[in-house]
Design an enzyme around this catalytic site. Structure first.
Site, PDB file in Angstrom:
ATOM      1  N   LYS A  44       0.614  -1.329   0.130  1.00 30.59           N
ATOM      2  CA  LYS A  44       0.256   0.007   0.133  1.00 30.59           C
ATOM      3  C   LYS A  44       0.991   1.132  -0.186  1.00 30.59           C
ATOM      4  CE  LYS A  44      -3.291  -1.168  -0.453  1.00 30.59           C
ATOM      5  NZ  LYS A  44      -3.964  -1.726  -1.867  1.00 30.59           N
ATOM      6  N   HIS A  99       6.970  -7.904  -0.904  1.00 33.76           N
ATOM      7  CA  HIS A  99       6.954  -6.794  -0.067  1.00 33.76           C
ATOM      8  C   HIS A  99       8.330  -7.327   0.929  1.00 33.76           C
ATOM      9  CE1 HIS A  99       3.791  -4.441  -1.591  1.00 33.76           C
ATOM     10  NE2 HIS A  99       2.508  -5.807  -2.499  1.00 33.76           N
ATOM     11  N   SER A 129      -4.824   2.967   3.669  1.00 36.24           N
ATOM     12  CA  SER A 129      -4.617   2.601   2.694  1.00 36.24           C
ATOM     13  C   SER A 129      -4.823   1.100   2.404  1.00 36.24           C
ATOM     14  CB  SER A 129      -3.324   3.174   1.356  1.00 36.24           C
ATOM     15  OG  SER A 129      -4.240   2.593   0.406  1.00 36.24           O
TER      16      SER A 129
HETATM   17  P1  A3P Z   1      -4.746   5.294  -1.900  1.00 34.69           P
HETATM   18  O1  A3P Z   1      -5.506   3.758  -0.711  1.00 34.69           O
HETATM   19  O2  A3P Z   1      -4.231   6.151  -0.881  1.00 34.69           O
HETATM   20  O3  A3P Z   1      -5.745   6.160  -2.956  1.00 34.69           O
HETATM   21  P2  A3P Z   1       0.222  -0.341  -3.819  1.00 34.69           P
HETATM   22  O4  A3P Z   1       0.073  -1.176  -5.403  1.00 34.69           O
HETATM   23  O5  A3P Z   1       1.477  -0.686  -2.865  1.00 34.69           O
HETATM   24  O6  A3P Z   1      -0.930  -1.581  -3.366  1.00 34.69           O
HETATM   25  O7  A3P Z   1      -0.224   1.347  -2.990  1.00 34.69           O
HETATM   26  C1  A3P Z   1      -1.566   1.333  -3.133  1.00 34.69           C
HETATM   27  C2  A3P Z   1      -1.652   2.981  -3.098  1.00 34.69           C
HETATM   28  O8  A3P Z   1      -1.353   3.653  -4.140  1.00 34.69           O
HETATM   29  C3  A3P Z   1      -3.561   3.217  -3.211  1.00 34.69           C
HETATM   30  O9  A3P Z   1      -3.064   4.556  -2.062  1.00 34.69           O
HETATM   31  C4  A3P Z   1      -3.577   4.056  -4.473  1.00 34.69           C
HETATM   32  O10 A3P Z   1      -4.805   4.599  -4.853  1.00 34.69           O
HETATM   33  C5  A3P Z   1      -2.389   4.295  -4.729  1.00 34.69           C
HETATM   34  N1  A3P Z   1      -2.263   4.547  -6.820  1.00 34.69           N
HETATM   35  C6  A3P Z   1      -2.221   3.894  -7.157  1.00 34.69           C
HETATM   36  N2  A3P Z   1      -1.886   3.783  -8.208  1.00 34.69           N
HETATM   37  C7  A3P Z   1      -1.704   5.417  -8.288  1.00 34.69           C
HETATM   38  C8  A3P Z   1      -1.548   6.676  -9.616  1.00 34.69           C
HETATM   39  N3  A3P Z   1      -1.293   6.479 -10.808  1.00 34.69           N
HETATM   40  N4  A3P Z   1      -0.937   7.442  -8.923  1.00 34.69           N
HETATM   41  C9  A3P Z   1      -1.608   7.664  -7.620  1.00 34.69           C
HETATM   42  N5  A3P Z   1      -1.627   6.637  -5.926  1.00 34.69           N
HETATM   43  C10 A3P Z   1      -2.043   5.373  -7.254  1.00 34.69           C
END
Ligand code: A3P
Length: 285
Positions: A44, A99, A129
């Site tokens: 996240k 991870h 998140s």
């Molecule tokens: P939020 O839940 O705060 O919106 P991961 O990929 O490690 O699982 O992380 C997920 C987080 O990255 C989520 O945060 C998601 O919205 C954000 N995220 C994914 N794609 C993104 C993008 N193109 N730009 C900005 N944030 C992004």
């Protein structure tokens, strides 16, 4: 254990897709090659965003690959049974995700020249998140409230364990020639310059129109619509009906959810656990 996790070497994993045998084999036998590119994050933290960017660097801004192949096949998670089996037989150069904390990453990483990108994010946003993500998932015990998840996170009773330990481990790699440490916050604040920094680290050059295409196709709005990247393919079996990993995509959303007491508790714990590291590693502090 009764909490539903697979505990391996003191770290909790979800039971779907993970086994102790594979985790052991990955650690001992997976061979990183010099031409591989490894994305490592605590989950996240914006992992899938960084992977999308790396895929678009690889395809020189051409979106056809990211539009036709699920993200977990483009850059498989080495520690999952699915990802490990896929990567073992793949010709290089490979994009690889993980991870894992440093103590469980394949040992071969430390004698290879694999390029490693470690993406860190304000753990308060990571926590938030994760809370929303795990609430919508069907494969771990769902947190009942943010208050409950806050406790789990602080104690490290969440998949992949403690953010504090994970970050400590990977930050100790800072300064190595083949390691680039990035933050979600800098990527968000100045995506173009950060992508240029990544290209430089990888020794890749994009033409201006290729870079523009990359920026457009990895933007939050476009990723949110891309079913190969937004995890909608997992809805039903693994995730709730409308769950997506692209939730809000901003920095500092924790401020809309934490109570004053939670914010103060977090500050105190952050200071206790991370105070020994240079604070410039944490641009949000
Ligand atoms: P939020 O839940 O705060 O919106 P991961 O990929 O490690 O699982 O992380 C997920 C987080 O990255 C989520 O945060 C998601 O919205 C954000 N995220 C994914 N794609 C993104 C993008 N193109 N730009 C900005 N944030 C992004």
């Amino acid at each position: 254990m009764s909490d539903g996790y697979l505990w391996y070497e003191g770290i909790p994993f979800v039971t779907t897709g993970f086994t102790a045998e594979v985790l052991r084999e990955v650690r001992e036998s997976f061979v990183f090659k010099d031409e591989d590119v490894l994305t490592v994050t605590y989950l996240k933290s914006g992992t899938n965003w960084l992977i999308e960017i790396l895929c678009l660097i690889h395809s020189k801004g051409d979106p056809r690959w990211i539009q036709s192949v699920p993200i977990w096949e483009r850059s498989p998670w080495v520690e999952t049974e699915y990802g490990y089996n896929m990567l073992k037989n793949r010709e290089g150069p490979r994009l690889i995700s993980s991870h894992l904390p440093t103590q469980l990453i394949p040992k071969s990483l430390f004698s290879s020249k694999t390029k490693v990108l470690y993406l860190v994010r304000n753990p308060r946003d990571t926590l938030l998140s994760g809370y929303f993500f795990w609430r919508s998932s069907k494969f771990i015990k769902n947190p009942e409230s943010l208050e409950q998840y806050f406790e789990w996170f602080i104690q490290g009773n969440v998949p992949y364990g403690s953010w504090f330990d994970h970050t400590h481990g990977w930050m100790s790699m800072k300064g190595k020639e083949n390691v680039l440490i990035l933050s979600y916050e800098e990527l968000k604040q100045d995506t173009r310059s950060t992508v240029e920094k990544i290209c430089q680290f990888l020794g890749k050059k994009l033409e201006p129109e290729e870079l523009n295409s990359l920026l457009k196709n990895s933007s939050f709005q476009v990723m949110r619509e891309n079913k190969m990247s937004n995890y909608s393919l997992l809805q039903g079996e693994y995730l709730d009906k409308n769950a997506l990993i692209t939730r809000k995509g901003i920095s500092g959303d924790w401020k809309n959810y934490f109570t004053v007491a939670q914010a103060e508790t977090f500050d105190k714990i952050f200071q206790e656990k991370m105070g020994d590291l240079p604070q410039e590693l944490f641009p949000w502090e």
